[in-house]
Design a protein around this motif. Structure first.
Motif, short mmCIF file in Angstrom:
data_model
loop_
_atom_site.label_atom_id
_atom_site.label_comp_id
_atom_site.label_asym_id
_atom_site.label_seq_id
_atom_site.Cartn_x
_atom_site.Cartn_y
_atom_site.Cartn_z
N GLY A 179 7.40 -5.94 -3.80
CA GLY A 179 6.46 -5.48 -5.02
C GLY A 179 7.65 -3.91 -5.42
O GLY A 179 7.23 -3.00 -6.83
N CYS A 186 2.95 -6.10 -7.51
CA CYS A 186 2.41 -6.98 -5.96
C CYS A 186 2.40 -8.50 -6.75
O CYS A 186 2.40 -9.32 -6.03
N CYS A 197 1.77 -3.11 -7.92
CA CYS A 197 1.49 -2.04 -5.83
C CYS A 197 1.13 -0.87 -6.33
O CYS A 197 2.15 -0.75 -7.06
N GLU A 236 4.64 0.08 -6.90
CA GLU A 236 4.69 0.68 -4.88
C GLU A 236 5.35 2.13 -4.25
O GLU A 236 6.00 2.45 -3.25
#
Length: 291
Positions: A164, A169, A211, A270
């Protein structure tokens, strides 16, 4: 020896030998790792057992994540599935419950199989454990299908990404969904080329998925995305088994996924600096956890 650099390589080699991709990969891995096929198989069999255990652990009514942000989703979904099956029918709602449960097990620091990552660990169990427990598929066939999923995952990791932090994602839940779709097709008697088409459809259905973990934790919205990815795996497999092809070859989908991942800003990879993580509620939840 296989290079695992393209899906096409796996498909063509399996067609050439007139075997399933799983058998091709099992033989190749045994040679490359200098172990017997039985040893390699037993290791994968253990992974399936851990998947089953993670599903069971995550269905505990009192299950809570370490942060306290999530917990009990698997239990609630399973209770709902037992009440006339809900809108999606009992098989699919139970499968959703299993996907949520494995992801919840991960959030509570339980033992899971990262397939291919911890954040996407509920998708393959949601699919495969459901076929084993509710559809009567043989365990050996399910374990073998995991070799196909794993081989495709190796290609994804080499050609695009399964992280990620690198690809969003789409690289985690998207990859897991694609791997699961391929395994489902093989289990249902589909050809190697149909396995590739299922992967392509699943990937294209989640292209660009960001993400954006709330508080930087793999819980919100990650756990629920496992359920969505699992549903996409089933729908992708069913489309292929119905005779619908992907149109865009699997390897081209992987290249596109890699390009999209590179285009995503860091805030959506992320870092918890964009998307749902920076909504007013997302920030409140972060403050609740970290102060």
């Amino acid at each position: 020896m296989l290079k695992y650099e393209s899906i096409q390589e796996l498909v063509e080699e399996a067609e050439k030998r007139n075997v399933r991709i799983s058998q091709l990969v099992l033989e190749d891995q045994a040679i490359s790792m200098e172990k017997s096929e039985q040893e390699i198989y037993e290791k994968m069999e253990m992974s399936f057992q851990i998947m089953r255990e993670s599903v069971q652990a995550g269905m505990n009514k009192d299950q809570k994540s370490t942060s306290g942000l999530t917990g009990g989703e698997g239990f609630l979904m399973n209770q709902y599935a037992m009440n006339n099956g809900g809108l999606s029918g009992s098989f699919m709602t139970k499968a959703i419950a299993r996907a949520l449960s494995a992801a919840c097990c991960n959030a509570s620091m339980g033992k899971i199989v990262a397939a291919p990552t911890a954040g996407s660990c509920g998708i393959l169990p949601g699919c495969l454990v459901s076929l084993f427990e509710d559809k009567g598929f043989e365990e050996k066939d399910i374990v073998m299908s995991m070799f196909t999923a794993a081989a495709f995952g190796m290609v994804i990791a080499a050609r695009a990404s399964i992280a990620g932090a690198q690809g969003g994602c789409q690289a985690e839940c998207g990859s897991a969904s694609a791997m699961a779709a391929a395994a489902l097709v093989e289990l249902s008697g589909g050809s190697p080329r149909q396995c590739a088409d299922a992967l392509a459809i699943a990937l294209s259905s989640q292209m660009g998925l960001v993400c954006d973990p709330v508080a930087g934790l793999v819980e919100i919205p990650c756990i629920k995305r496992n359920a969505s990815g699992m549903m996409i795996a089933f729908s992708s497999a069913d489309m292929v088994l119905a005779g619908i092809d992907a149109k865009i070859p699997a390897d081209e989908c992987l290249d596109a996924m890699a390009e999209v991942g590179e285009c995503l800003p860091k805030s959506l990879k992320e870092t918890a600096k964009g998307g749902l993580a920076t909504t007013p509620t997302g920030k409140k939840l972060r403050d609740r956890v970290f102060g």
